[in-house]
Motif scaffolding. Structure first.
Motif, short mmCIF file in Angstrom:
data_model
loop_
_atom_site.label_atom_id
_atom_site.label_comp_id
_atom_site.label_asym_id
_atom_site.label_seq_id
_atom_site.Cartn_x
_atom_site.Cartn_y
_atom_site.Cartn_z
N THR A 156 0.79 -1.24 0.00
CA THR A 156 0.00 0.00 0.00
C THR A 156 0.82 1.29 0.00
N THR A 157 0.15 2.37 -0.38
CA THR A 157 0.76 3.70 -0.49
C THR A 157 1.52 4.08 0.78
N ASN A 190 -6.80 0.80 -5.62
CA ASN A 190 -6.99 2.02 -4.83
C ASN A 190 -8.23 2.79 -5.28
N THR A 194 -11.21 0.67 -3.40
CA THR A 194 -11.48 1.53 -2.25
C THR A 194 -12.78 2.31 -2.47
N TYR A 220 -7.63 13.65 -2.52
CA TYR A 220 -8.11 13.28 -3.86
C TYR A 220 -7.00 12.57 -4.62
N GLY A 221 -6.44 11.53 -3.99
CA GLY A 221 -5.47 10.68 -4.68
C GLY A 221 -6.22 9.54 -5.36
N CYS A 223 -7.27 6.71 -4.12
CA CYS A 223 -8.42 6.26 -3.32
C CYS A 223 -9.51 7.32 -3.31
N GLY A 224 -9.11 8.56 -3.09
CA GLY A 224 -10.10 9.64 -2.99
C GLY A 224 -10.92 9.79 -4.27
N GLU A 242 -8.31 19.13 -0.34
CA GLU A 242 -6.96 18.72 -0.77
C GLU A 242 -5.92 19.70 -0.26
N VAL A 243 -4.67 19.28 -0.30
CA VAL A 243 -3.56 20.21 -0.02
C VAL A 243 -2.69 20.39 -1.26
N ALA A 280 -6.11 14.43 9.29
CA ALA A 280 -6.88 14.92 8.14
C ALA A 280 -8.26 15.40 8.60
N SER A 298 -10.70 5.83 5.49
CA SER A 298 -10.37 4.67 4.68
C SER A 298 -8.90 4.69 4.27
N GLY A 299 -8.13 5.58 4.90
CA GLY A 299 -6.68 5.58 4.72
C GLY A 299 -6.07 4.49 5.61
N GLU A 304 -5.56 9.24 10.77
CA GLU A 304 -6.17 10.26 9.90
C GLU A 304 -7.25 11.05 10.64
N ASN A 345 -13.70 0.35 5.23
CA ASN A 345 -14.08 -0.65 4.22
C ASN A 345 -13.71 -2.06 4.65
N1 LIG Z 1 -9.01 1.47 2.30
C1 LIG Z 1 -8.24 0.68 1.58
O1 LIG Z 1 -8.51 -0.49 1.41
C2 LIG Z 1 -7.02 1.26 0.93
C3 LIG Z 1 -6.57 0.79 -0.31
C4 LIG Z 1 -5.45 1.38 -0.91
C5 LIG Z 1 -4.78 2.39 -0.23
N2 LIG Z 1 -5.22 2.79 1.02
C6 LIG Z 1 -4.58 3.86 1.78
O2 LIG Z 1 -5.28 5.08 1.50
C7 LIG Z 1 -4.40 6.19 1.67
C8 LIG Z 1 -4.40 7.05 0.39
O3 LIG Z 1 -3.85 6.27 -0.67
P1 LIG Z 1 -3.79 6.85 -2.17
O4 LIG Z 1 -3.23 5.75 -2.99
O5 LIG Z 1 -5.04 7.52 -2.52
O6 LIG Z 1 -2.62 7.96 -1.94
P2 LIG Z 1 -2.30 9.21 -2.88
O7 LIG Z 1 -0.93 9.64 -2.48
O8 LIG Z 1 -2.62 8.92 -4.30
O9 LIG Z 1 -3.36 10.32 -2.37
C9 LIG Z 1 -3.36 10.93 -1.11
C10 LIG Z 1 -3.88 12.36 -1.32
O10 LIG Z 1 -4.13 12.94 -0.04
C11 LIG Z 1 -3.70 14.31 -0.09
N3 LIG Z 1 -3.44 14.77 1.28
C12 LIG Z 1 -2.38 14.46 2.07
N4 LIG Z 1 -2.52 15.07 3.27
C13 LIG Z 1 -3.70 15.74 3.23
C14 LIG Z 1 -4.40 16.54 4.16
N5 LIG Z 1 -3.94 16.75 5.40
N6 LIG Z 1 -5.59 17.10 3.78
C15 LIG Z 1 -6.08 16.89 2.52
N7 LIG Z 1 -5.46 16.14 1.60
C16 LIG Z 1 -4.29 15.56 1.96
C17 LIG Z 1 -2.47 14.28 -0.98
O11 LIG Z 1 -2.21 15.57 -1.53
C18 LIG Z 1 -2.88 13.27 -2.04
O12 LIG Z 1 -3.50 13.86 -3.16
C19 LIG Z 1 -3.05 5.58 2.03
O13 LIG Z 1 -2.95 5.53 3.43
C20 LIG Z 1 -3.15 4.17 1.47
O14 LIG Z 1 -2.25 3.29 2.09
C21 LIG Z 1 -6.33 2.27 1.58
#
Ligand SMILES: NC(=O)c1ccc[n+]([C@@H]2O[C@H](COP(=O)([O-])OP(=O)(O)OC[C@H]3O[C@@H](n4cnc5c(N)ncnc54)[C@H](O)[C@@H]3O)[C@@H](O)[C@H]2O)c1
Length: 423
Positions: A156-157, A190, A194, A220-221, A223-224, A242-243, A280, A298-299, A304, A345
């Protein structure tokens, strides 16, 4: 129970029948992993290798464990989250599929880490992490074992971020492959995994109507994007926080409202964080949320949502339904936290559907094989999954759906490789 002849610690071995039925059901949706398992059975690329796998103990993970075992590995599995373990799956893995499992749903922090140590005690040569917890132990208290490791993989990320931090400090003890960064992983798992399972978790936990509600997605990565897309599909009015200006702009052009978190906090009905970052959702937001607001994450880690901040304004806590805890605040509002701020989730639903984990875990299996075959040539670095593995998985997945695509002609290939052919 942990016995001398068989090492495991699970809730109830009698649940194995249920677990096996559900594992086989998931397997029907995992044709790519099946293809790899059939090849592994013949070629045994992981013969003699002990693998410590720290993953969510779900039906899909069980099918990955079966694949690794088919390849000759001795698989020791512990949980990567105390709330995501499916006890019937753990039972079936021990009783039917020859894996040693240390995981119990709802275990406390002590038991969670005791189980990680139990996996490390087996002296693995390869690690497979989801969040880098085994890597963390191996680079901390058990650093004397680092020389025994030939390779690892990370799902994972958040785990990849931790590994890259170790690498940057020159402290990474063995080569690790960033499975998360494979396109056939994060584009699909993701985003679509997710996206669907997070909404599923919120709905199962609360049974609230999403249509017409204001859903605030923080981050909004990959997952978002998936969560926002699926919330919109349910008829929600979606707000993104977002940031990163690029991601914020993308959210805006995808048709979502974008605003600072504290502004969104005033109007949101349901808050979902997917940032991989701490705080967050924190005190400045709790202070202005409407009574009735639902908050979840869901991070990867439960940092978070700043639960201390919520506790600080709470005068009374009450359990409403499984996975829903009400907080009555000093000023008389009610805020509802889902799944204790852990991955909603996986805690309140079943995690990603098998069809998407098929690709993530195909990457895991092939990355492990690559590590074992090529460890002599690798340095103590974080490696991307080789592109040919990514393409092969995409090809197999399309074929399993009966989808064919076109091939470049020789002329097209030449054109795309040239710099001097214009109009
Ligand atoms: N729920 C699940 O099953 C599942 C599956 C895959 C990944 N994940 C986890 O979800 C999280 C996100 O993964 P991703 O792949 O989307 O990562 P990503 O890096 O693509 O996206 C994260 C986003 O969050 C933003 N961000 C960071 N800090 C912030 C804040 N304080 N306020 C607002 N925005 C903020 C970043 O700018 C970025 O755009 C990670 O912890 C990852 O391990 C969870």
């Amino acid at each position: 129970m942990a016995t001398a002849e068989k090492s495991y610690d699970i809730a109830d071995i009698a649940l194995a029948d249920d677990g096996q039925r559900r594992i086989e059901w998931a397997d029907r949706q995992m044709p790519v992993l099946q293809t790899i398992r059939e090849r592994f059975e013949k070629e045994r690329p992981l013969d003699g290798i002990t693998m410590a796998c720290c993953l969510h103990v779900t039906t899909e993970t069980a099918n990955l464990a079966r694949t690794l075992t088919a390849g000759g590995a001795e698989v020791v599995l512990c949980a990567s989250n105390p709330l995501s373990t499916q006890d019937d799956v753990a039972a079936a893995l021990v009783d039917r599929y020859g894996a040693d499992v240390y995981a119990i749903n709802g275990e406390d922090n002590d038991s969670y880490y005791r189980h990680i140590y139990a996996a490390v005690d087996r002296h693995p040569q390869v690690t497979m992490d989801d969040g880098a917890d085994v890597v963390g132990v191996l680079h901390g208290e058990r650093s004397e074992q680092l020389s025994e490791l030939i390779g690892g993989t990370e799902e994972t990320t958040t785990g990849v971020i931790r590994l890259k931090a170790l690498e940057a400090e020159g402290k990474l003890g063995y080569p690790i492959m960033a499975v998360n960064d494979a396109k056939t992983k994060h584009y699909f798992d993701n985003r679509y995994g997710t996206g669907q399972s997070t909404l599923d978790g919120v709905i199962r936990a609360t049974n609230v109507l999403i249509a017409g509600s204001r859903v605030v997605v923080i981050g909004y990565g990959w997952c978002g994007r998936g969560v926002a897309m699926r919330a919109k599909g349910h008829g929600a009015h979606v707000i993104v926080c977002e940031v990163d200006p690029l991601r914020a702009l993308e959210a805006l052009m995808d048709g979502f409202e974008v605003m600072p978190a504290v502004e969104a906090a005033k109007v949101g009905d349901i808050f979902i964080s997917v940032t991989g970052d701490r705080d967050a959702i924190a005190g400045h937001m709790f202070d202005v949320m409407k009574s009735g607001a639902i908050v979840c994450n869901s991070g990867h880690f439960d940092v978070e949502v700043n639960k201390d901040d919520l506790e600080a304004i709470t005068v009374d806590k009450f359990r409403v339904r499984p996975f829903v805890e009400g907080h009555r605040t000093k000023d008389g509002r009610e805020i509802f936290l889902l799944a204790d701020g852990r991955l909603v989730n996986l805690a309140a639903a079943e995690g990603h559907p098998a069809a998407v984990m098929d690709m993530s875990f195909a990457n895991q299996a092939l990355a492990a094989e690559h590590m074992v075959k090529h460890h002599d040539e690798l340095e103590k670095r974080v490696y991307p999954v080789p592109e040919d593995i990514d393409h092969e998985i995409a090809r197999l997945k399309l074929a399993s759906r009966g989808v064919e695509i076109d091939q470049l002609t020789d002329v097209q290939q030449k054109y795309l490789a040239s710099w001097d052919q214009g109009t």
